[in-house]
Design a protein around this motif. Structure first.
Motif, PDB file in Angstrom:
ATOM      1  N   LEU A  85       1.071  -1.810   0.170  1.00  0.00           N
ATOM      2  CA  LEU A  85       0.375   0.298   0.435  1.00  0.00           C
ATOM      3  C   LEU A  85       0.608   1.218  -0.112  1.00  0.00           C
ATOM      4  O   LEU A  85       0.461   2.227   0.665  1.00  0.00           O
ATOM      5  N   THR A  86       2.375   0.948   0.221  1.00  0.00           N
ATOM      6  CA  THR A  86       2.934   2.378   0.310  1.00  0.00           C
ATOM      7  C   THR A  86       2.785   2.922  -0.750  1.00  0.00           C
ATOM      8  O   THR A  86       3.053   2.429  -2.351  1.00  0.00           O
ATOM      9  N   SER A  87       3.533   4.214  -1.028  1.00  0.00           N
ATOM     10  CA  SER A  87       2.981   4.768  -2.489  1.00  0.00           C
ATOM     11  C   SER A  87       4.820   5.300  -2.848  1.00  0.00           C
ATOM     12  O   SER A  87       4.648   5.490  -3.983  1.00  0.00           O
ATOM     13  N   THR A  88       5.930   4.661  -2.668  1.00  0.00           N
ATOM     14  CA  THR A  88       6.712   4.935  -3.051  1.00  0.00           C
ATOM     15  C   THR A  88       7.367   3.885  -3.091  1.00  0.00           C
ATOM     16  O   THR A  88       7.213   3.118  -1.990  1.00  0.00           O
ATOM     17  N   SER A  89       8.591   3.317  -3.920  1.00  0.00           N
ATOM     18  CA  SER A  89       9.510   2.166  -4.036  1.00  0.00           C
ATOM     19  C   SER A  89      10.447   1.603  -3.406  1.00  0.00           C
ATOM     20  O   SER A  89      10.502   1.133  -2.570  1.00  0.00           O
ATOM     21  N   PHE A  90      10.920   3.181  -2.774  1.00  0.00           N
ATOM     22  CA  PHE A  90      11.600   3.759  -1.514  1.00  0.00           C
ATOM     23  C   PHE A  90      11.545   2.831   0.089  1.00  0.00           C
ATOM     24  O   PHE A  90      12.457   1.684   0.188  1.00  0.00           O
ATOM     25  N   GLU A  91      10.504   2.903  -0.149  1.00  0.00           N
ATOM     26  CA  GLU A  91       9.438   2.724   1.455  1.00  0.00           C
ATOM     27  C   GLU A  91       9.091   1.453   1.269  1.00  0.00           C
ATOM     28  O   GLU A  91       9.558  -0.112   2.407  1.00  0.00           O
ATOM     29  N   ARG A  93      11.286  -1.628  -0.674  1.00  0.00           N
ATOM     30  CA  ARG A  93      11.804  -1.969  -0.841  1.00  0.00           C
ATOM     31  C   ARG A  93      12.216  -2.087   1.074  1.00  0.00           C
ATOM     32  O   ARG A  93      12.673  -3.253   1.268  1.00  0.00           O
ATOM     33  N   HIS A  94      12.164  -0.866   1.818  1.00  0.00           N
ATOM     34  CA  HIS A  94      12.599  -1.446   2.933  1.00  0.00           C
ATOM     35  C   HIS A  94      11.471  -1.770   3.671  1.00  0.00           C
ATOM     36  O   HIS A  94      12.102  -2.953   4.578  1.00  0.00           O
ATOM     37  N   LEU A  95      10.288  -1.748   3.362  1.00  0.00           N
ATOM     38  CA  LEU A  95       9.797  -2.882   4.830  1.00  0.00           C
ATOM     39  C   LEU A  95       9.956  -4.406   3.537  1.00  0.00           C
ATOM     40  O   LEU A  95       9.633  -5.212   4.942  1.00  0.00           O
ATOM     41  N   LEU A  96      10.166  -4.877   2.651  1.00  0.00           N
ATOM     42  CA  LEU A  96       9.907  -5.770   2.539  1.00  0.00           C
ATOM     43  C   LEU A  96      11.252  -6.548   2.747  1.00  0.00           C
ATOM     44  O   LEU A  96      11.284  -7.169   2.868  1.00  0.00           O
ATOM     45  N   LYS A  97      12.830  -6.230   2.923  1.00  0.00           N
ATOM     46  CA  LYS A  97      13.346  -5.731   3.401  1.00  0.00           C
ATOM     47  C   LYS A  97      13.243  -6.366   4.850  1.00  0.00           C
ATOM     48  O   LYS A  97      13.942  -7.806   5.302  1.00  0.00           O
ATOM     49  N   GLU A  98      12.275  -5.744   5.757  1.00  0.00           N
ATOM     50  CA  GLU A  98      13.038  -6.047   6.829  1.00  0.00           C
ATOM     51  C   GLU A  98      11.437  -7.429   7.016  1.00  0.00           C
ATOM     52  O   GLU A  98      11.710  -7.994   7.959  1.00  0.00           O
TER      53      GLU A  98
END
Length: 325
Positions: A85-91, A93-98
């Protein structure tokens, strides 16, 4: 051709002429359940020992794993949901890494529980099957049970590895078909229902194959194949029994999850959770279910094996002729 193969061959050729009726199926199921109770009470000293020293530790490990891994599973699901549901790809990727890091932690936790759980499961299974397989005048003893474990544990381990591989491979198929046809709910739903029925049937075949490997000089795919052939003529009966066992096991898991669902249980230690009479009752119930499933499976195996032997003794020449053809 070996004697076992000739027996199985004759049994298969006679199956179309001896289809069980509803009354015979009902009487067989009644005899199966009454026989399991009779065997338990005849050998209650041994089964209670197996329950206390093997089945209850197994039950405690499995239920405590369910409790310990629940926060990790929920956190992983939350991270993946937010990442979508995030709007930015950076966020994202960070959540998926976590989420991947948490998944690795979950895998480590499962591996930590796997080895002792597998050991207790192996020992309780072979012990219960050995005691349940003996008939008068033979009587079980702790020495004979230890000898049975020493003779058959390698075969059971190999067969269990083959069973896990086959089961994990099959479980993916209904999910893939349902995901591919998710836009057609009238098609995907029947696929999931039929897939679940076949999954339960596969559990019954694999369980019977484990008993074959524990009591015969067979292991791996050969033991699973013999277990499948032994079910001929009584597949629906064994599917029904397996449904009952799976249903009771699922009820215990769901009930335990509801009882321990809350922040207080998540913060408290694992030992404190099982102090309550309801959770302790589920712990004992699951241990008894492990013992009872081994007894029922052994009785079913012995009955099918005796039926094949009787059939072969009545028509030995017919079997050899049919198998040669």
């Amino acid at each position: 051709m070996s004697d076992t193969e000739s027996k199985i061959c004759d049994h298969i050729h006679n199956q179309p002429q001896n289809k069980p009726t509803n009354s015979s199926s009902s009487s067989f199921l009644l005899a199966l359940f009454s026989g399991s109770l009779r065997i338990f009470f005849q050998n209650k000293r041994f089964f209670i020992s197996i329950l206390l020293f093997l089945a209850l530790p197994l039950s405690f490990l499995l239920l405590s794993l369910s409790l310990s891994s629940r926060p990790l599973k929920r956190h992983i699901f939350h991270l993946e949901s937010v990442a979508l549901l995030t709007s930015t790809s950076f966020e994202s990727r960070h959540l998926l890494k976590e989420s991947r890091d948490e998944s690795i932690s979950l895998l480590r936790l499962k591996l930590l529980y796997f080895f002792p759980s597998f050991l207790f499961s192996l020992l309780s299974f072979i012990s219960a099957v050995h005691v349940a397989s003996l008939s008068p005048p033979h009587r079980p003893s702790f020495l004979s049970t230890a000898a049975a474990i020493g003779l058959s544990w390698k075969r059971v381990v190999v067969t269990s590895l083959c069973s896990y591989s086959l089961f994990l491979l099959y479980v993916q198929l209904p999910q893939l078909f349902a995901a591919a046809l998710q836009s057609y709910p009238r098609v995907s739903l029947p696929i999931m229902v039929v897939g679940s029925g076949i999954e339960v049937y596969l559990m019954g075949v694999l369980g019977l194959g484990l008993v074959v490997s524990a009591l015969e000089e067979k292991f791996g795919w050969e033991a699973i194949r013999i277990g499948s052939i032994l079910m001929a003529g009584r597949r629906f009966c064994w599917w029904f029994v397996t449904c009952m066992l799976v249903g009771m096991s699922g009820w215990i898991g769901n009930r335990f999850e509801k009882l321990t669902d809350g922040e207080d249980y998540a913060k408290s230690g694992v030992w404190r959770v099982f102090v309550g009479w309801e959770t302790a009752g589920l712990l004992w119930f699951y241990g008894m279910l492990v013992i009872w499933s081994c007894i029922v499976t052994t009785i079913f195996y012995s009955d099918c094996k005796n039926g094949i032997s009787t059939c072969v003794n009545q028509k030995p020449r017919a079997c050899d002729t049919d198998c040669a053809e």
